[in-house]
Structures are given as structure tokens and as C-alpha cells.
Design a protein around this motif. Structure first.
Motif, PDB file in Angstrom:
ATOM      1  N   MET A   1      91.906  44.700 -26.044  1.00  0.00           N
ATOM      2  CA  MET A   1      91.175  45.864 -25.534  1.00  0.00           C
ATOM      3  C   MET A   1      91.304  47.019 -26.524  1.00  0.00           C
ATOM      4  N   THR A   2      90.188  47.651 -26.824  1.00  0.00           N
ATOM      5  CA  THR A   2      90.183  48.782 -27.745  1.00  0.00           C
ATOM      6  C   THR A   2      90.845  50.000 -27.097  1.00  0.00           C
ATOM      7  N   GLN A   3      91.743  50.632 -27.832  1.00  0.00           N
ATOM      8  CA  GLN A   3      92.417  51.813 -27.319  1.00  0.00           C
ATOM      9  C   GLN A   3      91.723  53.071 -27.834  1.00  0.00           C
ATOM     10  N   ALA A   4      91.535  54.036 -26.937  1.00  0.00           N
ATOM     11  CA  ALA A   4      90.957  55.320 -27.336  1.00  0.00           C
ATOM     12  C   ALA A   4      92.026  56.137 -28.047  1.00  0.00           C
ATOM     13  N   ILE A   5      91.730  56.547 -29.256  1.00  0.00           N
ATOM     14  CA  ILE A   5      92.680  57.304 -30.063  1.00  0.00           C
ATOM     15  C   ILE A   5      92.149  58.724 -30.236  1.00  0.00           C
ATOM     16  N   THR A   6      93.012  59.691 -29.974  1.00  0.00           N
ATOM     17  CA  THR A   6      92.673  61.092 -30.213  1.00  0.00           C
ATOM     18  C   THR A   6      93.427  61.555 -31.451  1.00  0.00           C
ATOM     19  N   VAL A   7      92.693  62.022 -32.434  1.00  0.00           N
ATOM     20  CA  VAL A   7      93.294  62.458 -33.700  1.00  0.00           C
ATOM     21  C   VAL A   7      93.046  63.951 -33.880  1.00  0.00           C
ATOM     22  N   ILE A   8      94.120  64.695 -34.089  1.00  0.00           N
ATOM     23  CA  ILE A   8      94.032  66.147 -34.262  1.00  0.00           C
ATOM     24  C   ILE A   8      94.605  66.510 -35.626  1.00  0.00           C
ATOM     25  N   SER A   9      93.869  67.292 -36.379  1.00  0.00           N
ATOM     26  CA  SER A   9      94.335  67.773 -37.681  1.00  0.00           C
ATOM     27  C   SER A   9      94.667  69.256 -37.580  1.00  0.00           C
ATOM     28  N   GLU A  10      95.711  69.668 -38.284  1.00  0.00           N
ATOM     29  CA  GLU A  10      96.123  71.071 -38.256  1.00  0.00           C
ATOM     30  C   GLU A  10      96.611  71.470 -39.642  1.00  0.00           C
ATOM     31  N   ALA A  11      96.363  72.691 -40.003  1.00  0.00           N
ATOM     32  CA  ALA A  11      96.828  73.224 -41.283  1.00  0.00           C
ATOM     33  C   ALA A  11      97.451  74.588 -41.048  1.00  0.00           C
ATOM     34  N   ARG A  12      98.558  74.835 -41.721  1.00  0.00           N
ATOM     35  CA  ARG A  12      99.204  76.149 -41.655  1.00  0.00           C
ATOM     36  C   ARG A  12      99.839  76.419 -43.007  1.00  0.00           C
ATOM     37  N   VAL A  18      98.427  65.597 -39.393  1.00  0.00           N
ATOM     38  CA  VAL A  18      97.514  64.818 -38.564  1.00  0.00           C
ATOM     39  C   VAL A  18      98.356  64.174 -37.474  1.00  0.00           C
ATOM     40  N   VAL A  19      97.946  64.347 -36.217  1.00  0.00           N
ATOM     41  CA  VAL A  19      98.652  63.760 -35.079  1.00  0.00           C
ATOM     42  C   VAL A  19      97.682  62.865 -34.330  1.00  0.00           C
ATOM     43  N   ALA A  20      98.068  61.612 -34.099  1.00  0.00           N
ATOM     44  CA  ALA A  20      97.224  60.634 -33.400  1.00  0.00           C
ATOM     45  C   ALA A  20      97.900  60.234 -32.091  1.00  0.00           C
ATOM     46  N   ARG A  21      97.147  60.295 -31.011  1.00  0.00           N
ATOM     47  CA  ARG A  21      97.686  59.940 -29.693  1.00  0.00           C
ATOM     48  C   ARG A  21      96.807  58.877 -29.041  1.00  0.00           C
ATOM     49  N   ALA A  22      97.461  57.945 -28.363  1.00  0.00           N
ATOM     50  CA  ALA A  22      96.770  56.900 -27.612  1.00  0.00           C
ATOM     51  C   ALA A  22      97.378  56.822 -26.221  1.00  0.00           C
ATOM     52  N   ARG A  23      96.554  56.489 -25.237  1.00  0.00           N
ATOM     53  CA  ARG A  23      97.077  56.320 -23.879  1.00  0.00           C
ATOM     54  C   ARG A  23      98.048  55.140 -23.862  1.00  0.00           C
ATOM     55  N   ILE A  24      99.188  55.324 -23.216  1.00  0.00           N
ATOM     56  CA  ILE A  24     100.153  54.239 -23.086  1.00  0.00           C
ATOM     57  C   ILE A  24      99.646  53.272 -22.017  1.00  0.00           C
ATOM     58  N   GLY A  37     101.351  58.995 -33.380  1.00  0.00           N
ATOM     59  CA  GLY A  37     101.184  58.767 -34.800  1.00  0.00           C
ATOM     60  C   GLY A  37     101.145  60.096 -35.532  1.00  0.00           C
ATOM     61  N   TYR A  38     101.541  60.100 -36.787  1.00  0.00           N
ATOM     62  CA  TYR A  38     101.616  61.355 -37.521  1.00  0.00           C
ATOM     63  C   TYR A  38     101.474  61.108 -39.011  1.00  0.00           C
ATOM     64  N   SER A  39     100.971  62.100 -39.698  1.00  0.00           N
ATOM     65  CA  SER A  39     101.072  62.161 -41.148  1.00  0.00           C
ATOM     66  C   SER A  39     101.224  63.630 -41.520  1.00  0.00           C
ATOM     67  N   GLU A  40     101.905  63.878 -42.585  1.00  0.00           N
ATOM     68  CA  GLU A  40     102.199  65.256 -42.998  1.00  0.00           C
ATOM     69  C   GLU A  40     102.193  65.335 -44.513  1.00  0.00           C
ATOM     70  N   ARG A  41     101.595  66.393 -45.017  1.00  0.00           N
ATOM     71  CA  ARG A  41     101.618  66.661 -46.459  1.00  0.00           C
ATOM     72  C   ARG A  41     102.028  68.102 -46.695  1.00  0.00           C
ATOM     73  N   ARG A  42     102.914  68.306 -47.627  1.00  0.00           N
ATOM     74  CA  ARG A  42     103.381  69.629 -48.018  1.00  0.00           C
ATOM     75  C   ARG A  42     103.414  69.697 -49.536  1.00  0.00           C
ATOM     76  N   PRO A  43     103.464  70.897 -50.101  1.00  0.00           N
ATOM     77  CA  PRO A  43     103.446  71.014 -51.557  1.00  0.00           C
ATOM     78  C   PRO A  43     104.746  70.603 -52.231  1.00  0.00           C
ATOM     79  N   GLY A  44     105.812  70.407 -51.482  1.00  0.00           N
ATOM     80  CA  GLY A  44     107.080  70.053 -52.107  1.00  0.00           C
ATOM     81  C   GLY A  44     108.078  69.531 -51.096  1.00  0.00           C
ATOM     82  N   LEU A  45     109.326  69.517 -51.496  1.00  0.00           N
ATOM     83  CA  LEU A  45     110.407  68.982 -50.667  1.00  0.00           C
ATOM     84  C   LEU A  45     110.483  69.704 -49.329  1.00  0.00           C
ATOM     85  N   HIS A  46     110.651  68.942 -48.250  1.00  0.00           N
ATOM     86  CA  HIS A  46     110.782  69.535 -46.921  1.00  0.00           C
ATOM     87  C   HIS A  46     111.930  68.865 -46.180  1.00  0.00           C
ATOM     88  N   ARG A  47     112.788  69.710 -45.616  1.00  0.00           N
ATOM     89  CA  ARG A  47     113.923  69.216 -44.820  1.00  0.00           C
ATOM     90  C   ARG A  47     113.791  69.737 -43.402  1.00  0.00           C
TER      91      ARG A  47
END
Length: 284
Positions: A1-12, A18-24, A37-47
Motif C-alpha cells: 500500500m502506498t503511504q502518503a508522505i508529507t515533506v516540509i522544507s525550511e531554511a533559516r 527537510v522533514v518527511a512524515r508518514a502516517r504510522i 525522515g530528515y535531511s539537513e545541510r549547513r555551511p560547516g561543522l555542526h554539533r
């Protein structure tokens, strides 16, 4: 069964998320606290300081492996293999990346983690374990090769269903865990033992196997977790008010708890929770 995925992008500033959510799925909902789900990009090292919570986290990576500190440690160790399991802990940890991370975090109740992992959870307490070290997770090595959010969540659904069918956990301990969480950590351990017909020592032994912490420590962790949720939801509430609401003896007791679990002062914890970041290792 295909799952509906909601993908939200944000920049600051220069950071991009990018945050991806699916109904459990309904059959997994009693076991899976959350997944994202998530992905993150920054210009350098992040802790990032990651706070402990009362759930077990499975992190399936498809980006560069995160560097991670030991429990309460201030130095992150690099990792070579993608994906890992975070056992229950009563102290903070640190994560670090060179500017990029991507994956899916699955947060499981202790009962679910006991079934999925098929091992005593005390073996994972205070530990971050790469999937290659766990026989039951060897198949997760292919996660990084999956393409797209739908395929990733589909694979996770099948994986969790299969592991939950194979494993087992104790319903009496799961009931006690739920009692602790519903009471915000305020239920007395002696009362739990009495209602279950166990000695406190026997209950503690069962908790070590099924949860990874003693009932007392798990209740303290739950209260800290609720504190962080109240801080985020109730801006402007005083520390004295929060201490009363959550059953701390006084504000000093609250401060000691914050220091133990986060390594920060209450003010430092408040600042951390106000900062924009991907809240990995926290229940949602």
C-alpha cells in the motif's frame, strides 16, 4: 500500500532542513511512538546536544554517518557505518556532522524495542550501537541504497512488522511503563510493585531486561522529559511553577535533575530548547 508522505522544507540563515512524515500504520501504532525522515545541510561543522528520553531510537542513515559522543561525553567519535541504535540513557549525548546529515529516526516504546531487537535492553543502556554489531539489524545495511521517502518508509514498515512478529516482551512491564508515563513519573515504585504482586527487587530486575533502567530511574527520566515538553509549550512559566506542576520537592530539586539529565543549568536548557534544530533522539 502506498503511504502518503508529507515533506516540509525550511531554511533559516544558512541552514536548510527537510522533514518527511508518514502516517504510522494502524498495526504499528501501539509500538512506534514516532518516526520522521530528515535531511539537513549547513555551511560547516555542526554539533548538537541530544537530550535523553524514555524511548529507544533506531536511526537509519542514508547520508554521512554522524559522529556521536558517549553518554555524558563532550567528545564525538567518528563512525564509518551508516545507521545505529540508541539505548535508553539518563544523560545527554552529542552528535556532530560536517555540514550534512540524512536519515529516518524511528522511536520505539521499550516493549517494542525489546521485541524488535530481541535482546535484553540493559545491554544497550548508555550505548550507541552501529547496526552491523546487531545480528537482527544486518539487513538494515541496505537502507542507504533505498531511493525516496516512500521506499524508505515502506521498507521500515515491512522491517518493523517482521521483527515485531518474531520478538516478545512482557505485558506487565509494559503496563508499568505506561503507568509511569501517564503519571509524568509521579507514581511510586512501591505502588507499582504492589499492584503487580512483585517485590521491588524483582520489578527492578524485570525493568533492567525489558526497559534498560530501573523503575525509579525511568520515572525520573520521564519527569525530566515532561519538563522539557512543558518548557517548549509554556514560554514564560517560572521554574518555581514548573517544579510544583511536575512534583519536584522544590526549585533546587528541579535544577539538580536538569543538571543530571542534560548537563546544563535550567537557563541553559531553556536556551537549548528555544534554538532551531532537528531534535534527534527526543520523542515527539
Amino acid at each position: 500500500m502506498t503511504q502518503a508522505i508529507t515533506v516540509i522544507s525550511e531554511a533559516r540563515d544558512e541552514a536548510r532542513w527537510v522533514v518527511a512524515r508518514a502516517r504510522i500504520p494502524e498495526d504499528l501504532a501501539p509500538w512506534v511512538v514516532s518516526w520522521v525522515g530528515y535531511s539537513e545541510r549547513r555551511p560547516g561543522l555542526h554539533r548538537q546536544r541530544e537530550l535523553p528520553s524514555g524511548v529507544v531510537h533506531l536511526i537509519f542513515e542514508f547520508g554521512p554517518p554522524l559522529a556521536i559522543s558517549g553518554s555524558g561525553g563532550e567528545v564525538c567519535r567518528p563512525r564509518r557505518e551508516q545507521s545505529f541504535v540508541v539505548g535508553l540513557d539518563d544523560c545527554f549525548g552529542l552528535t556532530e556532522h560536517a555540514g550534512e546529515q540524512a536519515g529516518v529516526q524511528v522511536s520505539l516504546s521499550p516493549a517494542a524495542a525489546r521485541r524488535v531487537l530481541g535482546m535484553p535492553l540493559q545491554l544497550l543502556t548508555h550505548q550507541v550501537v552501529d547496526v552491523g554489531a546487531l545480528e537482527c539489524f544486518r539487513e538494515a545495511r541496505r537502507f542507504g541504497d533505498l531511493d525516496g521517502w516512500e521506499e524508505r518508509f515502506g521498507w521500515l514498515t515491512a522491517f518493523l512488522r517482521r521483527r515485531l512478529r518474531l520478538g516478545n516482551s512482557r505485558s506487565d512491564v509494559a503496563w508499568a511503563v505506561e503507568r509511569i508515563r501517564r503519571s509524568d513519573g509521579g507514581v511510586a515504585v512501591a505502588q507499582l510493585a504492589k499492584e503487580l504482586g512483585f517485590s521491588r527487587k524483582h520489578l527492578a530486575t524485570l525493568f533492567q531486561d525489558q526497559v534498560g533502567l530501573t523503575p525509579k530511574r525511568y520515572a525520573e527520566l520521564t519527569r525530566f522529559e515532561r519538563l522539557t515538553q512543558r518548557i517548549k509549550a509554556s514560554r514564560g512559566t517560572s521554574w518555581a511553577q514548573l517544579a510544583v506542576q511536575l512534583g519536584f520537592a522544590d526549585q533546587a530539586h528541579l535544577s539538580r535533575s536538569v543538571r543530571r539529565f542534560s548537563g546544563l543549568t535550567p537557563r541553559g536548557l531553556g536556551a537549548l530548547l528555544e534554538a532551531p534544530h532537528l531534535e534527534l533522539f527526543e520523542s515527539r
